[in-house]
Design a protein around this motif. Structure first.
Motif: not given
Length: 703
Positions: A379-404
């Protein structure tokens, strides 16, 4: 208006209409598929980001070579945009020129800017093409990067600059009275054409051909962008303006989640339909430059994670699914979408297969998601302020909360946090064992005596239970006692702050822990919290407010620096003898999450005025993660090189005689790395170094 002008006008209107259609199509896809996300807050900060990151290109300039080249192209397009508009109008209205409307000195500067910036752009594009075709930097390889697309775009830009110069040259040859020092390149070309014997009708034909070529190339370029990875040319500035604001306490904060919402059927993200529209805009904005992947500690050490691939996959899945949902299935048959379908095991791209696919599993794998250390380097390095971590965090939430679905090794950590309030199986009754003999009161004991502590010392799980980290808690307590600070601890009433649970996707467990801690601190009317752990610092200070916990939270490095500045810490004055040279390791959650870089270094130098602090090659906001963040502390690392070993080697390469840190997790990881390197270089926390310099009456210990 001549027939040529009419034809040009028709092309211009058609091109503008097609461009408008494509933009509304992309916006429609994004708004149709993406979840709501309010981006109307912090407008001053957003405009500041737009100016500094967007127009001044501060983030892209972090790369001293490619950054300067791309910035020159960007600034060139801004300046040359005015000239391109002039030529487009001239294509419709022959003889049109800004000279008719601008004062002569202003017009002279305008023409000079056009010639110089065209030269800058042409030179930069030539070097970029050379890098792409000959040098081939590692970060521009792999991850389905469209290198052919990049070469095509760069070549088109080069041709645009060449045709622009030819327009200038033929114009000035036909009108020699316009030749002057403010049009050096055009004047030179005009004289060259004259020397070559080009005259009259040939000059006019050359002018018209290149004017048409330049104008049509602009229109083709503009309409190619929505189908190209270079869509970022259009959307990067809006994306920077709408990006996650970076003010104090705002960086890296995970999205709030209402687990009790009556209409909630999905928690986290399994597909692009579960992501916010802003995450989808991020995918449109990705330049595929690879800067994020080049700094990712997981990728550097051979793990399957590539933040660039996360964004490319998100865009490909969006462009595969959105046309079908929008009733434009024919749009889903583009080459990029066909490629995405092939990756998903559905090469035909048929509608049924597209609907069966999803972002998780068909595009992005579990192994990629669990490799992330949440360090925010991408996120710090992206020249156009993309938040890659936001997608990763949300997909981890699905893996744990929805699919165990999560690595088996983190199950004990989840169970322990739920059962005993710590990732490790220690009794809450043992949380204050480290303080035995130090005469430190709990908040409950202070309340019984009718007292209120000046600050609450939040010790954290590492400081409470880990033998090495307990020494940090002791050292910091001695500093506060020497400074006359009235502080207290929660003891067995303290529970894990919840950061490991939240970063590992277990939002339910996180909220249980957080609400329990908030209830405890509110009951004791806590106002100010100090902690030795950057994870506790970030979580309590920046993410607890989502659940109603609002406190002043200070990291111990900042607190120690403040006490030293105020002269409240009695230090030894005898500086004779040898003191080890230090290198300092930046904690991700202290640095990139909270912009605290100077306080630990200042505390180190104030405690040991004669000490030399050597900076590692990767330092401050470019520092490398120790490997413990994002819950990785509780997971096995079986693929590639260990992240902590890589980071430790970087620190040892400085030649320093000791390593300093300001995070108990970092200390553990770096200390393990030192052992694996068969080195005897000691690792200290900032608090231990300062405590070692306390005046003898204050109870110091030698480092």
């Amino acid at each position: 208006m001549t027939l040529a002008n009419v034809i040009f006008l028709v092309f211009l209107v058609l091109a503008a209409g097609f461009f408008a259609y494509n933009i509304q199509r992309l916006v429609r896809y994004m708004s149709l598929v993406g979840q709501p996300d309010d981006r109307t807050n912090d407008l001053l900060t957003r405009f500041g980001n737009l100016i500094s990151i967007g127009f001044l290109q501060t983030k892209i300039l972090r790369d001293p070579v490619a950054g300067i080249l791309h910035a020159l192209v960007f600034w060139g397009f801004l300046v040359l945009g005015a000239g391109s508009l002039e030529l487009l109008i001239a294509g419709v209205s022959s003889g049109f020129s800004y000279a008719s409307y601008l004062p002569e000195p202003i017009y002279a500067l305008y023409t000079l800017s056009q010639e110089l910036f065209a030269l800058f752009v042409l030179g930069a594009v030539s070097v970029l093409l050379y890098r792409r075709l000959v040098v081939k930097p590692a970060r521009l390889q792999g991850d389905k990067v469209h290198s052919g697309d990049a070469v095509f775009i760069l070549s088109m830009i080069a041709v645009l600059m060449i045709t622009l110069y030819l327009v200038f040259g033929f114009e000035l040859q036909m009108h020699p009275e316009r030749q002057n020092i403010f049009r050096p390149i055009g004047t030179g070309l005009a004289r060259l054409f004259e020397a070559m014997g080009i005259r009259n009708s040939t000059s006019l034909a050359g002018f018209n051909v290149n004017l048409w070529a330049h104008g049509l190339l602009i229109l083709v370029f503009l309409n190619y962008l929505p189908y190209s990875k270079h869509l970022h040319v259009i959307v990067s500035l809006p994306n920077v303006f709408l990006s996650n604001t970076s003010g104090p306490g705002q960086k890296g904060v995970m999205r709030a989640m209402d687990l009790e919402a009556e209409d909630a059927e999905q928690f986290g993200a399994a597909d692009v339909t579960d992501l916010s529209w802003k995450s989808l805009l991020d995918s449109y904005s990705c330049t595929e430059c690879g800067r994020c992947t080049a700094v990712c500690p997981a990728n550097i050490t051979g793990k399957p994670l590539s933040p660039r691939k996360i964004m490319i996959d998100t865009r490909q899945r969006l462009m595969e699914l959105a046309p079908v949902l929008a009733g434009d299935p024919e749009e889903a048959q583009s080459p990029a979408v066909a490629g995405a379908s092939a990756v998903a095991g559905n090469g035909s791209g048929d509608i049924a297969g597209i609907l069966e696919n999803r972002l998780l599993d068909n595009f992005i794998t579990e192994d990629e998601l669990w490799a992330c250390t949440s360090c925010r380097a991408c996120v710090e390095e992206c020249p156009v302020s993309i938040d890659q971590l936001d997608i990763i965090n949300e997909m981890r939430r699905d893996l744990v909360l929805m699919e165990s679905r999560f690595p088996a090794e983190i199950q004990p950590a989840f169970e322990n946090m739920e059962r005993v309030g710590s990732p490790w199986n220690f009794s809450p009754a043992d949380r204050a064992e480290w303080a035995e003999g130090l005469e430190i009161l709990t908040v409950a004991e202070m309340f019984e005596r009718g007292m209120r502590p000046e600050v609450l010392f939040w010790v954290g799980c590492m400081g409470s239970f880990d033998d090495r980290s307990r020494k940090i808690a002791v050292a910091f307590s001695k500093i506060m006692k020497a400074a006359g600070i009235e502080f207290a601890i929660l003891g067995q009433e303290e529970a894990c702050n919840g950061d490991p649970a939240r970063r590992l996707g277990n939002e339910y467990l996180y909220q249980i822990l957080a609400k329990q801690n908030i209830e405890t601190m509110n009951r004791y009317e806590v106002k100010t919290v100090v902690t030795i752990c950057p994870h506790c610092f970030h979580q309590i200070g920046n993410e607890y407010p989502q659940l109603g916990g609002n406190y002043e939270v200070i990291h111990h490095a900042t607190y120690i620096e403040r006490l030293l500045d105020e002269g409240r810490v009695p230090l030894m004055v005898d500086e004779e003898g040898h003191h080890p040279t230090f290198t300092y390791h930046d904690s991700c959650y202290l640095g990139r999450y909270n912009d605290i870089y100077d306080a630990p270094r200042n505390a180190l130098r104030k405690a040991l005025p004669v000490v030399e602090v050597f900076e590692p090659a990767k330092t401050r906001d470019r520092g490398m993660c120790c490997g413990a963040g994002g819950g990785r502390m509780f997971m096995e690392e079986n693929i590639g090189k260990r992240v902590n070993v890589e980071r430790t080697e970087q620190l040892l390469a400085t030649g320093a005689e000791a390593i300093a840190a300001a995070c108990p997790f970092c200390m553990t990881m770096i200390a393990d790395g030192v052992k694996q390197a068969n080195s005897n270089v000691p690792v200290f926390d900032i608090a231990e170094v300062v405590a070692s310099r306390l005046a003898p009456s204050a109870g110091s210990a030698t480092v």
